[in-house]
Design a protein around this motif. Structure first.
Motif, PDB file in Angstrom:
ATOM      1  N   GLN A  63       0.829  -1.204   0.000  1.00 46.83           N
ATOM      2  CA  GLN A  63       0.000   0.000   0.000  1.00 46.83           C
ATOM      3  C   GLN A  63       0.865   1.257   0.000  1.00 46.83           C
ATOM      4  OE1 GLN A  63      -3.161   0.003   2.885  1.00 46.83           O
ATOM      5  NE2 GLN A  63      -3.412   2.232   2.830  1.00 46.83           N
ATOM      6  N   VAL A  64       1.966   1.224   0.708  1.00 44.55           N
ATOM      7  CA  VAL A  64       2.885   2.370   0.715  1.00 44.55           C
ATOM      8  C   VAL A  64       3.423   2.629  -0.688  1.00 44.55           C
ATOM      9  CG1 VAL A  64       5.101   3.197   1.565  1.00 44.55           C
ATOM     10  CG2 VAL A  64       3.515   2.098   3.133  1.00 44.55           C
ATOM     11  N   PHE A  65       3.845   1.580  -1.366  1.00 46.13           N
ATOM     12  CA  PHE A  65       4.377   1.753  -2.720  1.00 46.13           C
ATOM     13  C   PHE A  65       3.277   2.178  -3.687  1.00 46.13           C
ATOM     14  CE2 PHE A  65       8.274   0.121  -1.252  1.00 46.13           C
ATOM     15  CZ  PHE A  65       9.227   0.263  -2.246  1.00 46.13           C
ATOM     16  N   ALA A  66       2.065   1.668  -3.485  1.00 44.55           N
ATOM     17  CA  ALA A  66       0.957   2.093  -4.344  1.00 44.55           C
ATOM     18  C   ALA A  66       0.665   3.581  -4.152  1.00 44.55           C
ATOM     19  CB  ALA A  66      -0.291   1.268  -4.041  1.00 44.55           C
ATOM     20  N   GLY A  67       0.738   4.067  -2.903  1.00 44.11           N
ATOM     21  CA  GLY A  67       0.552   5.496  -2.658  1.00 44.11           C
ATOM     22  C   GLY A  67       1.645   6.331  -3.300  1.00 44.11           C
TER      23      GLY A  67
END
Length: 345
Positions: free
Chosen positions: A308-312
């Motif tokens: 999720q961090v990388f997607a953000g």
């Protein structure tokens, strides 16, 4: 005592040893400057006589016309029309290729197992997370929350920074007082204002907009000041001769002439506004603020969801590239084309 007349007597035509005086004798001599002379030899080739049919003069006029035409051609901007599909490929293909290369390197590093899975997720895992927020529709609310805040804050920054930049550029006292302060604020990280803004305004949208303004106003104002400093002095003088003063001078002379520098300041101001917004959304979180890109990224970090961090991070990057390609790149191309500096359209 009468002065002796030293003029020599008029000689015989053809006598090379005597000096003839056509003013005394009343006769025209070959080579005389009398414009009414009918002697064919009275004007040499290349003479300034307007009625001369000399071939040398015709050649000279032709060469002069060619030279002027050549100078006009140098001053005329060369614009080559590019098909829309080729322009689209030239605009979007390089960033997509660069992104594909980054993903390829990322995949190779992940496959080598240099870092554990919880530190570096696979591109496929990030893609799955990204696809999940697209399917459930939450991506649109996340994007709208952040982009709308950035757009409103940037518009307010333009409304504040433009008159401020004009004032700093044209009033020496204001420049001496505020100029160094603007430069200092531009170099100050916007995240430093977030704790103070939270204490002043609470967890509200006012906190977000305050941080965005402090991040973008100095960059826009300094860009406009730099653009006005590079305006040739003859343009304001010509504007004053034509009656432009005050607002008319700024609207019709200074701003158009300083537009390249002003546009560069706006690009930098948008970049600072976007960065300030992300910092504010990551730090200042609350039910009243909703879920933006910064909050989405922070939520992933709180639950140790690296995908999720990388997607953000990927979404933040996509928005930044999209604004550059869809807004600022066409504006920059149009400004350059209007000044004859863009070779293609």
């Amino acid at each position: 005592m009468p002065r002796e007349d030293r003029r020599r007597p008029v000689g015989v035509l053809g006598d090379d040893t005597t000096v003839t005086d056509h003013h005394v004798s009343g006769r025209r001599t070959p080579g005389s400057d009398d414009p009414g002379s009918d002697d064919p030899g009275s004007h040499s080739p290349g003479s300034d006589n307007p009625g001369s049919d000399s071939p040398d003069r015709g050649t000279s006029d032709h060469d002069t016309a060619d030279a002027i035409a050549g100078l006009d051609a140098l001053d005329t901007p060369v614009v080559r029309r590019t098909p829309w599909w080729r322009q689209l490929l030239r605009t979007w293909l390089p960033p997509l290729v660069a992104l594909a290369a980054i993903v390829g390197v990322w995949q190779m590093v992940w496959a080598s197992a240099v870092l554990p899975e919880f530190r570096l997720p696979a591109p496929g895992a990030v893609g799955t997370e990204f696809l999940g927020i697209v399917v459930d529709g939450s991506i649109w609310s996340i994007l709208w929350t952040s982009i709308s805040r950035a757009a409103v804050g940037f518009l307010f920054a333009l409304a504040i920074a433009t008159p401020l930049g004009l004032l700093v550029a044209k009033v020496p006292v204001v420049r001496a007082a505020i100029g160094p302060l603007l430069t200092g604020l531009q170099s100050l990280p916007s995240v430093a204002w977030v704790p103070a803004a939270v204490l002043w305004f609470g967890l509200t949208d006012a906190t977000i907009f305050f941080v965005v303004l402090l991040g973008s106003v100095p960059s826009i104002a300094n860009g406009l000041v730099a653009g006005i400093d590079q305006v040739p002095p003859i343009l304001p003088r010509a504007g004053r001769v034509l009656g432009a003063t005050g607002f008319a001078m700024a609207r019709f002379v200074l701003l158009p002439a300083a537009l390249p520098g002003y546009l560069a300041g706006c690009k930098q101001g948008w970049a600072f506004a976007w960065r300030s917004l992300m910092a504010a959304e990551i730090i200042a979180m609350g039910p009243a603020l909703g879920i933006g890109l910064g909050a989405y990224l922070k939520n992933g970090a709180d639950v140790s969801n690296i995908s999720q961090v990388f997607a953000g991070i990927l979404l933040i990057l996509i928005v930044g590239i999209g604004i550059e390609l869809l807004v600022f790149r066409p504006l920059e191309r149009r400004v350059l084309r209007a000044r004859g500096l863009a070779l293609t359209v």
